[in-house]
Design an enzyme around this catalytic site. Structure first.
Site, short mmCIF file in Angstrom:
data_model
loop_
_atom_site.label_atom_id
_atom_site.label_comp_id
_atom_site.label_asym_id
_atom_site.label_seq_id
_atom_site.Cartn_x
_atom_site.Cartn_y
_atom_site.Cartn_z
N GLY A 137 0.77 -1.39 0.19
CA GLY A 137 0.00 0.08 -0.01
C GLY A 137 0.81 1.33 0.12
CD GLU A 172 0.53 -8.70 -1.93
OE1 GLU A 172 1.93 -8.28 -1.92
OE2 GLU A 172 0.41 -9.65 -2.49
N PRO A 173 -1.67 -4.07 1.20
CG PRO A 173 -3.68 -2.74 1.75
CD PRO A 173 -3.27 -3.72 1.14
N GLY A 174 0.04 -2.74 4.15
CA GLY A 174 0.54 -3.10 5.40
C GLY A 174 0.54 -1.91 6.21
NE ARG A 175 5.71 1.97 5.57
CZ ARG A 175 7.12 1.56 5.84
NH1 ARG A 175 7.26 1.78 6.88
NH2 ARG A 175 7.71 0.87 4.97
NE ARG A 178 9.75 1.34 10.02
CZ ARG A 178 9.91 2.81 9.52
NH1 ARG A 178 9.96 3.56 10.47
NH2 ARG A 178 10.00 2.91 8.26
CE1 TYR A 208 14.79 -0.64 6.67
CE2 TYR A 208 13.39 -0.14 8.60
CZ TYR A 208 13.92 -1.14 7.52
OH TYR A 208 13.28 -2.32 7.58
CB CYS A 259 25.74 -2.51 25.32
SG CYS A 259 25.26 -2.77 27.07
CD GLU A 260 24.74 -2.69 18.89
OE1 GLU A 260 25.15 -2.01 18.03
OE2 GLU A 260 24.66 -3.73 18.73
N1 LLP Z 1 3.55 -7.00 -0.17
C1 LLP Z 1 4.99 -7.50 -0.41
C2 LLP Z 1 5.24 -8.48 -1.47
C3 LLP Z 1 6.01 -6.77 0.36
O1 LLP Z 1 7.17 -7.10 0.32
C4 LLP Z 1 5.44 -5.77 1.25
C5 LLP Z 1 6.42 -5.23 2.09
C6 LLP Z 1 4.20 -5.52 1.25
C7 LLP Z 1 3.22 -6.09 0.56
C8 LLP Z 1 3.58 -4.54 2.44
O2 LLP Z 1 4.17 -3.31 1.90
P1 LLP Z 1 3.45 -1.97 2.89
O3 LLP Z 1 2.05 -1.80 2.32
O4 LLP Z 1 3.76 -2.04 4.26
O5 LLP Z 1 4.29 -0.79 2.36
N2 LLP Z 1 10.47 -3.02 7.62
C9 LLP Z 1 10.38 -1.91 6.67
C10 LLP Z 1 9.27 -2.27 5.66
C11 LLP Z 1 9.62 -3.56 4.80
C12 LLP Z 1 8.58 -3.68 3.85
C13 LLP Z 1 8.72 -4.88 3.13
N3 LLP Z 1 7.70 -5.56 2.27
C14 LLP Z 1 10.20 -0.57 7.53
O6 LLP Z 1 10.06 -0.70 8.60
O7 LLP Z 1 9.97 0.40 6.86
#
Ligand code: LLP
Length: 423
Positions: free
Chosen positions: A242, A276-279, A315, A319, A345-346
């Protein structure tokens, strides 16, 4: 409180929904993650409503936050789930969501994970390479099943995000080069144990603009037309993750803008759009509560040592990510620039740098935008138990993950047998 409901303070201030953050911290201690059910539901509905005019299927990316309560809340809304491991499949099933609503992504699926996903009846495997396709076909044949497959295309599009979370460039490990896709579809279509059902891509995370999505979509549509000429008809097109979220001053477009632009391009086609939204579903629906342990000066720097650390939220260290940090009860006074650091300890153990704040030991702080890629990336480094997780629902809260106890951290370990007595 952010009036737009989209920024990092969409969830937070002194309370989440009807529950005071001080109360949660007093009851459960810190560090502690707190999520808002209403904020999660609001974001999911935003996508669902934006896409209402076209056939669509929204699969929450479980990797962003895989707590069972979050899977459950979204499952009740009818969400599908994008998983990347057998472990995530077990979580979806433990939350009683149907496996048919699952798409299985990931560049390194093992035999046992594929077999378990086939047995569970997942809706689609997003396949990323030739050997993976062959392996899936063999496992499906052995199980007497047909595996539903989509091929993940690497469209070689720059998502213009952090290099660690860019996934759609030809130099990245992900997906199948566009030039190889046609041959691979022919191979998949000819295999009796595979059922070709879609095409997918994912170009990166924390996207701040729509253009890279549309560039990827255009590439996929050209491929789809070529495949149709080969007699291969696809039922769905999956555009991957997403939109980005606002951590600080980013202004990612709303789902409606993305949906409108996609719908325009899909007009006249019979295709199911998947995302496929996550964040963007959970990121701004959660905060990390932490208390100030000590204030100290070293050289020219002022440090606030808090009880959350890089093991809880990696994070910033990984990043250089920026998370808003807000005292739950702000004090009057002249703000001083603080390095907000944890006990690990870093010197890389920081949550924020040079934040102008008025602080005293014992103050409770809310680290914002901590609903996504926070708890799930936490570790036990320095033998620190992972934090508790809480979901607020109206004027009540539920502990959705207990704070770990130290004895649990080494319960699976053992010392060596006694040395033989010599002489
Ligand atoms: N689909 C696939 C195949 C993915 O690899 C990902 C995220 C998503 C969906 C979900 O994407 P979103 O909607 O969340 O942007 N750890 C990193 C983010 C890694 C994302 C990896 N893939 C951070 O903290 O920014």
């Amino acid at each position: 409180m952010d009036p737009t409901g989209t920024g990092p303070r969409a969830c937070g201030g002194a309370a989440i929904e009807g529950v005071a953050l001080e109360r949660i911290a007093a009851d459960l201690g810190t560090p502690c993650f707190v999520y808002s059910r209403a904020a999660i539901e609001r974001k999911w509905r935003e996508y669902d409503e934006a896409l209402a005019d076209i056939p669509h299927w929204i699969c929450y990316a479980v990797k962003a936050n895989s707590n069972l309560a979050i899977i459950d809340v979204l499952g009740r809304l009818g969400a599908g789930f994008d998983i990347v491991s057998g472990g995530e499949l077990e979580r979806v099933r433990a939350a009683r969501a149907p496996a048919a609503r699952v798409v299985f992504s990931g560049v390194g699926k093992r035999d046992d994970e594929m077999a378990a996903a086939l047995e569970a009846g997942v809706g689609c495997f997003n396949v990323e390479s030739v050997p993976e396709l062959d392996r899936l076909a063999a496992i499906a044949a052995a199980a007497g099943k047909r595996a539903p497959v989509s091929l993940r295309v690497n469209p070689d599009i720059d998502a213009r995000t952090h290099p660690y979370i860019t996934t759609g460039l030809s130099e990245n490990k992900f997906g199948i080069p566009a030039a190889d896709v046609r041959g691979l579809y022919a191979r998949a279509a000819a295999h009796p144990s595979l059922e070709v059902c879609g095409i997918d891509c994912h170009i990166g995370s924390q996207l701040a603009e729509i253009e890279p999505y549309l560039a990827a979509l255009d590439r996929l549509l050209v491929l789809m037309d070529t495949l149709a000429g080969d007699g291969i008809r696809l039922a769905h097109l999956n555009l991957g993750g997403g939109l980005g979220i606002r951590y600080r001053n980013e202004s990612p477009p709303p789902p409606a803008a993305l949906a409108g632009a996609i719908a325009e391009r899909l007009a006249g086609r019979e295709i199911m759009l998947m995302l496929e939204p996550g964040r963007s579903i959970v990121g701004n629906a959660g905060v990390l509560l932490t208390r100030v342990e000590y204030l100290k000066h070293n050289g020219s720097k002022r440090f606030a040592v808090v009880d959350a650390a890089m093991n809880d939220l990696i994070r910033p260290a990984l990043y250089d990510a920026w998370h808003d940090i807000v005292p739950v009860r702000p004090r009057d006074g002249v703000p001083e620039p603080y390095e907000i650091v944890g006990p690990v300890c870093e010197s890389g153990d920081f949550l924020a740098r040079a934040r102008p704040l008025v602080l005293e030991p014992g103050d409770l702080l809310a680290v914002h935008s901590a609903g996504a890629y926070a708890f799930v990336m936490s570790s036990n480094y320095n033998t620190r138990p992972r934090a508790a997780e809480v979901m607020v629902d109206g004027d009540r809260y539920h502990v959705v993950r207990k704070r770990e106890r130290v004895c649990e951290l080494f319960a699976g370990e053992s010392v060596l047998p006694a040395d033989p007595v010599s002489g």
